[in-house]
Enzyme design. Structure first.
Site, PDB file in Angstrom:
ATOM      1  CG  ASP A   1      31.596  45.240  38.716  1.00  0.00           C
ATOM      2  OD1 ASP A   1      30.702  46.121  39.268  1.00  0.00           O
ATOM      3  OD2 ASP A   1      31.120  44.600  38.009  1.00  0.00           O
ATOM      4  CD  GLU A   2      38.123  44.797  41.472  1.00  0.00           C
ATOM      5  OE1 GLU A   2      38.496  44.508  43.089  1.00  0.00           O
ATOM      6  OE2 GLU A   2      37.882  43.689  40.890  1.00  0.00           O
TER       7      GLU A   2
END
Length: 282
Positions: free
Chosen positions: A227-228
């Protein structure tokens, strides 16, 4: 848009790029329909998207010599492709189907300029939905022990179907670094929260517990860092104290579908450029 094309390019920023590019089209008497550009003062990179045409034929070979020379002069990466060419998209999903259903409907009705030859899931739930659209459905279960073999099958399918983009439409498995690297810049995920807030499981329940007044969703490129990845699009919806966790989930589902569809559409229209850990979206 017969014989219209998109030119996309990026390179280190320096004077003369716009003049050089537009001069090629002017010299060949090719019309520029739309042009967007951005010079990033931080990364010192230049980005451009040009919609041009019509060309005399579908071929743009007559432009290749010019742009190959330009690429050498400016250390430029570029791509030219027909506007009418739809990218082939693999959709991956688990057991929550609102994003899948939305993408299938938009593609079927022409709202999304993509071709979907294949759907992959670690559960069998959406086989009937895929069949109703005439799309091949592959049920590939996965466990910790079989993850490498399952992802190897996915990579084989990507190659077999000439997949350009993988869309994680609520696919609730973490992809391995191997798959992320193999499709770097070609996997889009929808995250069911307004990143970087409320990561992990049940973000809407976390939002409820905190009494938030807005909820949102984030579409981003997938990297090995969970999720980066670079963010493509984010949207929010206003909520209040009267909504239950289920009502927040329902409202969030609508936002997720809209955000993911927008990100996929922009990718298909050649509007999205990677710029380090960020994106440029025209």
């Amino acid at each position: 848009m017969a014989n219209d094309h998109f030119l996309t390019l990026s390179c280190p920023d320096k004077p003369g790029i716009v003049h050089a590019v537009t001069g090629i089209f002017a010299g060949e008497k090719v019309n520029i329909i739309d042009l967007q550009q951005f010079s990033d003062p931080v990364t010192e990179k230049f980005f451009m998207r040009v919609h041009f045409g019509p060309t005399p034929t579908e071929s743009t070979e007559f432009l290749s010599t010019y742009f190959e020379k330009l690429a050498g002069e400016y250390d430029m990466t570029y791509d030219i492709r027909p506007v009418a060419k739809k990218p082939k998209v693999l959709i991956m999903v688990s057991k929550i189907g609102h994003c899948l259903n939305d993408l299938l409907f938009r593609a079927k009705t022409g709202q999304l300029p993509i071709e979907i030859p294949l759907i992959v899931s670690n559960h069998p739930d959406f086989a009937t939905l895929a069949a109703s659209y005439g799309i091949d459905f592959r049920h590939l279960p996965v466990t910790k022990e079989t993850k490498a073999a399952q992802e190897s099958q996915i990579l084989d399918l990507i190659k077999e179907h000439n997949i350009e983009l993988v869309v994680l439409a609520r696919y609730m498995q973490v992809l391995s670094p191997t798959l992320c690297e193999a499709m770097s810049g070609k996997i889009i995920n929808i995250h069911h929260s307004f990143l970087p807030s409320f990561k992990g499981a049940k973000p809407y329940h976390q939002a409820y517990d905190r009494g938030v007044k807005i909820i949102g969703a984030t579409a981003h490129f997938v990297t090995a860092d969970l999720d980066e990845g670079p963010i493509i699009e984010q949207r929010v919806a206003r909520v209040d104290h009267s909504l239950s966790p289920k009502a927040l989930v329902d409202e969030g589902s609508n936002v997720e579908s809209q955000v993911l569809a927008a990100a996929v559409k922009w990718y298909a229209e050649r509007r999205v450029f990677l710029n380090g850990t960020r994106t440029v979206v025209f």
